[in-house]
Design a protein around this motif. Structure first.
Motif, PDB file in Angstrom:
ATOM      1  N   LYS A  64       0.888  -1.142  -0.139  1.00  0.00           N
ATOM      2  CA  LYS A  64       0.010   0.058  -0.043  1.00  0.00           C
ATOM      3  C   LYS A  64       0.834   1.340   0.008  1.00  0.00           C
ATOM      4  N   GLY A  67      -0.102   3.999  -2.649  1.00  0.00           N
ATOM      5  CA  GLY A  67      -1.313   4.658  -2.437  1.00  0.00           C
ATOM      6  C   GLY A  67      -1.304   5.567  -1.127  1.00  0.00           C
ATOM      7  N   SER A  68      -0.647   5.265  -0.204  1.00  0.00           N
ATOM      8  CA  SER A  68      -0.134   5.822   1.006  1.00  0.00           C
ATOM      9  C   SER A  68       0.527   7.166   0.759  1.00  0.00           C
ATOM     10  N   LEU A  97      -5.516   2.781  -2.006  1.00  0.00           N
ATOM     11  CA  LEU A  97      -5.515   2.358  -0.556  1.00  0.00           C
ATOM     12  C   LEU A  97      -6.685   1.505  -0.315  1.00  0.00           C
TER      13      LEU A  97
END
Length: 129
Positions: A64, A67-68, A97
């Motif tokens: 992730k 996305g973070s 995310l």
């Protein structure tokens, strides 16, 4: 029944105010102060609900990370007073995310067709007759 602690109640309130300020900031033509305040309240509410360690674990998992990076980068762009670009980057990060959550949410919404009150709004094509 699920017990909700006092910290989780505070977190729910913070997330609610955060979502309100985000929506209100978008309605007022992407006001950067309201959007930034909404982002800070939303993230603080998330930390109160699931805890600081679990929040950090959620955002900094290896799969992730991209996305973070986009989500937190969008938050920082909003705080640097680039609201439209920041919200777009933040939205892309949000999709990255939570993309594993979307099929479950769609399944829940489609199961709502079987609720009698909502069945009037979504007529089904198959009948039992």
């Amino acid at each position: 029944m699920l017990a909700v602690s006092e910290f989780q109640k505070i977190g729910i309130g913070l997330m609610g105010f955060g979502l309100f300020f985000l929506l209100f900031g978008m309605l007022l033509y992407f006001d950067s102060v309201l959007l930034g305040f909404g982002n800070i309240l939303f993230l603080a509410g998330l930390m109160f609900i699931i805890g600081l360690r679990r929040t950090a674990h959620f955002f900094f998992q290896r799969h992730k990370f991209r996305g973070s990076l986009f989500f937190l980068g969008g938050v920082s762009l909003v705080l640097c007073r680039w609201p439209i670009t920041g919200i777009l980057v933040e939205g892309y990060g949000f999709v990255l995310l939570f993309r594993s959550f979307f099929p479950m949410a769609v399944g829940f919404v489609l199961s709502a067709v079987n609720i009698p009150f909502l069945n009037a709004f979504f007529p089904s094509s198959s009948s039992m007759v």
